[in-house]
Design a protein around this motif. Sequence first.
Motif, mmCIF file in Angstrom:
data_model
loop_
_atom_site.group_PDB
_atom_site.id
_atom_site.type_symbol
_atom_site.label_atom_id
_atom_site.label_comp_id
_atom_site.label_asym_id
_atom_site.label_seq_id
_atom_site.Cartn_x
_atom_site.Cartn_y
_atom_site.Cartn_z
ATOM 1 N N ALA A 1 -57.258 5.972 18.929
ATOM 2 C CA ALA A 1 -56.237 6.313 19.551
ATOM 3 C C ALA A 1 -55.382 6.715 20.849
ATOM 4 N N GLY A 2 -54.407 6.586 21.434
ATOM 5 C CA GLY A 2 -54.234 5.832 22.601
ATOM 6 C C GLY A 2 -55.394 4.882 23.433
ATOM 7 N N ALA A 3 -55.919 3.969 23.004
ATOM 8 C CA ALA A 3 -56.094 2.855 23.286
ATOM 9 C C ALA A 3 -54.957 1.524 23.242
ATOM 10 N N ARG A 4 -54.875 0.761 24.535
ATOM 11 C CA ARG A 4 -54.481 0.218 24.432
ATOM 12 C C ARG A 4 -54.241 -1.222 23.360
ATOM 13 N N TYR A 5 -53.066 -1.891 23.175
ATOM 14 C CA TYR A 5 -53.093 -2.580 22.938
ATOM 15 C C TYR A 5 -52.569 -4.547 22.744
ATOM 16 N N THR B 1 -55.088 -8.788 16.598
ATOM 17 C CA THR B 1 -54.728 -6.950 17.120
ATOM 18 C C THR B 1 -55.956 -7.351 17.742
ATOM 19 N N ASN B 2 -55.915 -6.293 19.168
ATOM 20 C CA ASN B 2 -57.351 -5.940 19.973
ATOM 21 C C ASN B 2 -56.748 -5.067 20.251
ATOM 22 N N PHE B 3 -57.008 -4.179 20.380
ATOM 23 C CA PHE B 3 -57.366 -2.098 20.714
ATOM 24 C C PHE B 3 -58.764 -2.559 22.150
ATOM 25 N N THR B 4 -57.859 -1.854 23.048
ATOM 26 C CA THR B 4 -59.038 -1.412 24.558
ATOM 27 C C THR B 4 -59.330 -0.129 24.838
ATOM 28 N N GLN B 5 -60.190 0.300 24.904
ATOM 29 C CA GLN B 5 -60.417 1.258 25.505
ATOM 30 C C GLN B 5 -61.754 2.378 26.098
ATOM 31 N N GLY C 1 -67.252 5.483 30.291
ATOM 32 C CA GLY C 1 -68.094 4.299 30.900
ATOM 33 C C GLY C 1 -68.486 3.126 30.564
ATOM 34 N N SER C 2 -68.204 3.218 29.688
ATOM 35 C CA SER C 2 -68.060 1.618 28.853
ATOM 36 C C SER C 2 -66.518 1.008 27.910
ATOM 37 N N MET C 3 -66.733 0.113 27.802
ATOM 38 C CA MET C 3 -65.348 -0.702 27.825
ATOM 39 C C MET C 3 -65.676 -1.007 25.748
ATOM 40 N N GLN C 4 -64.334 -0.575 25.221
ATOM 41 C CA GLN C 4 -64.996 -0.959 23.463
ATOM 42 C C GLN C 4 -64.088 -1.673 22.968
ATOM 43 N N MET C 5 -63.946 -2.364 22.029
ATOM 44 C CA MET C 5 -62.665 -3.606 21.119
ATOM 45 C C MET C 5 -63.281 -2.645 20.342
ATOM 46 N N LEU C 6 -61.591 -3.244 19.377
ATOM 47 C CA LEU C 6 -61.890 -2.823 18.016
ATOM 48 C C LEU C 6 -60.851 -4.342 18.073
ATOM 49 N N ARG C 7 -61.199 -5.047 17.129
ATOM 50 C CA ARG C 7 -60.478 -6.216 16.556
ATOM 51 C C ARG C 7 -59.887 -6.349 15.448
ATOM 52 N N THR C 8 -58.806 -6.446 15.021
ATOM 53 C CA THR C 8 -58.628 -6.734 13.741
ATOM 54 C C THR C 8 -57.676 -8.364 13.438
ATOM 55 N N GLU C 9 -57.937 -8.457 12.115
ATOM 56 C CA GLU C 9 -57.020 -10.312 12.020
ATOM 57 C C GLU C 9 -56.693 -10.153 10.633
ATOM 58 N N SER C 10 -55.659 -10.535 10.648
ATOM 59 C CA SER C 10 -55.378 -10.352 9.027
ATOM 60 C C SER C 10 -54.995 -11.823 8.385
ATOM 61 N N PHE C 11 -54.516 -11.963 7.909
ATOM 62 C CA PHE C 11 -53.766 -13.019 6.958
ATOM 63 C C PHE C 11 -54.099 -13.161 5.860
#
Length: 110
Positions: A34-38, A51-55, A59-69
């Motif tokens: 919640a509140g991550a950049r996307y 869609t890429n969500f980053t936060q 102190g470290s970067m974490q990314m959540l990536r979704t790919e839908s088709f």
Amino acid sequence: RSSDLEEYTYPRREPNYPRIVSLGGVRVDVPSFAGARYHAEQNVDSARVTTNFTQSKSGSMQMLRTESFVAANENSLITYVTVVGGTGSVDMNVTAWTTPGGDVARRTAA
């Protein structure tokens, strides 16, 4: 003949044609993002949304990536979820629904 051409011309002159019909949807909630950049991209040719969500977390970067088709030969929506950085796993709630009167599927994944 011009009448043959008109038969195959779009949009047709029939009432309410063409029209967009909502068949349902999928909602993926990831509270820890919640509140991550996307950034989201939709490719209409391949019916794919990425869609890429980053936060920054601890102190470290974490990314959540979704790919839908949408599958080309069956009535299916496929979504891949990938987490990079941090613990490598997140809690999420996935809710799918169809139009009114249809079945509702709910699943919670961790």
